[in-house]
Structure formats: C-alpha cells, structure tokens
Design an enzyme around this catalytic site. Structure first.
Site, mmCIF file in Angstrom:
data_model
loop_
_atom_site.group_PDB
_atom_site.id
_atom_site.type_symbol
_atom_site.label_atom_id
_atom_site.label_comp_id
_atom_site.label_asym_id
_atom_site.label_seq_id
_atom_site.Cartn_x
_atom_site.Cartn_y
_atom_site.Cartn_z
ATOM 1 N N ASP A 1 40.537 -6.464 80.933
ATOM 2 C CA ASP A 1 40.930 -5.090 80.610
ATOM 3 C C ASP A 1 42.379 -5.029 80.121
ATOM 4 O OD1 ASP A 1 40.650 -2.382 80.398
ATOM 5 O OD2 ASP A 1 40.709 -1.975 82.542
ATOM 6 N N ASN B 1 30.838 1.172 76.850
ATOM 7 C CA ASN B 1 31.685 1.005 75.655
ATOM 8 C C ASN B 1 31.002 1.497 74.376
ATOM 9 O OD1 ASN B 1 33.261 -2.153 76.717
ATOM 10 N ND2 ASN B 1 33.926 -0.041 77.009
#
Ligand code: FPP
Length: 238
Positions: free
Chosen positions: A14, A62
């Site tokens: 991330d 996503n």
C-alpha cells in the site's frame, strides 16, 4: 535467519498513490516504482527461503477506482508479468493467481494461464498474485462451489473448505505485512490468515526495501505463536 522462518508471507503493498502525490507525480508513477520494489522483495524472498509469497496487487474493491487508473494498472500488470515469466522459470518460481479471474480482461487471463502453465514445475518458491481478489468474494465463491458439487453437510469440514479455496494446497499465511501506516487487512486472506502474525510499517510501498523486509521477517521470528493454546509443548519453544 534460518530457524522459525515463516513459510508463507503475504504483503499488502500500500501507498503507491501517496508516494507519487508527495512528489507531485501522477499516481501511475507510484505504481511503476511499486512494481520495481516487488522485484526486489521477490528476490529477497528467494534468498531467504520463503516457500510462498502472496502479493496483493489488485483488490476486488480496486475495480471502483477511476477507469484510467484501472486500465493503467492492468497494463502495468500485463507488461510486468510478460517480462517476468522467463525469469520466474529460470529462478524456479511457480506462479499462481488467486481472485476472480473472470473479471480480468481476456488478454490478462490468457497471460496468467500461460504463466501458471509454464512455471508449474517451479520448486523453489510459489509466487501468488492476488488480483481482482477479495477474501469475502473467495469465501462466497467457495460456498457456491460446495453447493454446486452437492457435498453433503456432514462432509463439510475445514479441510474440504480449504481444498476449494483459491489457495488450495498452500500453507496458511504466517505473516502479513502491510505498508503505508494503515492498520487493517482490507479483505486480504481472511480465512488463511486466521492466525497470521501482522506487521505494519509506515513506509510507503515504493520505499519498502529488502532490508526492511528482512527486519519484518526477524520480527516474526521473535514472536511466540500459540494458536490459541498454552505453551506446554516443547515444539513451540523452537
Ligand atoms: C496500493 O497503493 C497499491 C495498489 C492498488 C496496486 C499494487 C500494484 C503494484 C505494487 C504494482 C504492480 C504489482 C505487481 C505484482 C506487478 P494505493 O494506490 O492504494 O496507494 P494510496 O493508498 O497511497 O493511494
């Protein structure tokens, strides 16, 4: 370094977007830099002797990102994978994908199948890429498989369930690393990580080095894993 190594390490990579924003760069530059880090960490895992490395490259959530970011990420994954297949083969890496592959563009599905087929004999390390992956989605797909197969209720146990998960045949994840300061699992390996040790770092993924990866592994090696039990058995003192 050798004793008490995690067999299976999962990484939530991330912070690519923030890394780019901080430099006034487009988010894709962060993803490109992130892909370079991925290479380093795969090599480090091979050197250390990790058996399974699972990278969370694209979550099912996503898909909700702006269309142009999704398509750029897909292009990046395509070029990364096509460039890496031969090296994976040379290095003895077995490539596997977990996630809902039907949602991926067909050229990526084909490339993934090819990578899985070509590298199937790899015996040094299994590299699992979680793509279009969500643990809740994986669990639901597994439940649907069980119903479709008509498995009788009394035969459904953990072993049967695990044999139908995307991760079938892989050991449970021992250590989950998440970069960028967020302290959550974000729908990653919820079943397989039931007893995983967690390692969180503020470092953004594009800045995550081999050295920090090694210190995360060393941190794991110092932990006492009890799996809900009391430590009376000498096996747990290793
Ligand atoms: C999280 O950063 C990262 C992703 C959604 C994509 C991960 C992809 C890579 C590391 C590159 C390609 C990977 C492979 C395996 C080739 P973010 O965009 O959520 O960052 P932010 O939270 O700072 O916005």
């Amino acid at each position: 370094m050798i004793s008490n190594l995690p067999k299976h390490v999962g990484i939530i990579m991330d912070g690519n977007g923030r890394w780019a924003n901080m430099r006034g760069l487009p988010r894709i530059e962060g993803h490109k830099r992130g892909a370079e880090r991925t290479r380093d960490i795969i090599n480090a895992s091979l050197d250390i002797g990790i058996e399974v490395l699972t990278l969370y490259a694209f979550s099912i959530e996503n898909w909700e990102r702006p269309e142009d970011e999704v398509s750029v990420l897909m292009d990046l994954l395509y070029s990364y994978l096509s460039e890496e297949i031969i090296d994976m083969l040379k290095e003895g890496i077995k490539f596997r994908m977990i996630g809902d592959r039907e949602r991926l563009p067909s050229h990526i599905q084909k490339l993934i199948e090819e990578a899985e087929r070509i590298t199937a004999g790899g015996d040094r390390m299994t590299l699992v890429t979680a793509l279009s992956y969500g643990a809740k989605d994986e669990i639901l797909r597994t439940v649907r498989k069980i119903i479709k197969m008509g498995i009788p209720e009394e035969e459904i146990d953990e072993a049967v369930f695990e044999s139908l998960l995307d991760t079938h045949g892989l050991p449970p994840v021992d250590l989950i690393i998440r970069t960028s300061g967020e302290k959550r699992l974000s729908n990653f390996l919820l079943w397989q990580g039931a007893y995983a040790e967690l390692y969180f770092t503020d470092t953004l993924w594009p800045d995550f080095t081999r050295e920090e990866f090694i210190s995360a592994i060393q941190d794991y090696q110092r932990r006492e894993r009890r799996f809900g039990r009391v430590l009376t058995d000498s096996r747990f003192y290793k």
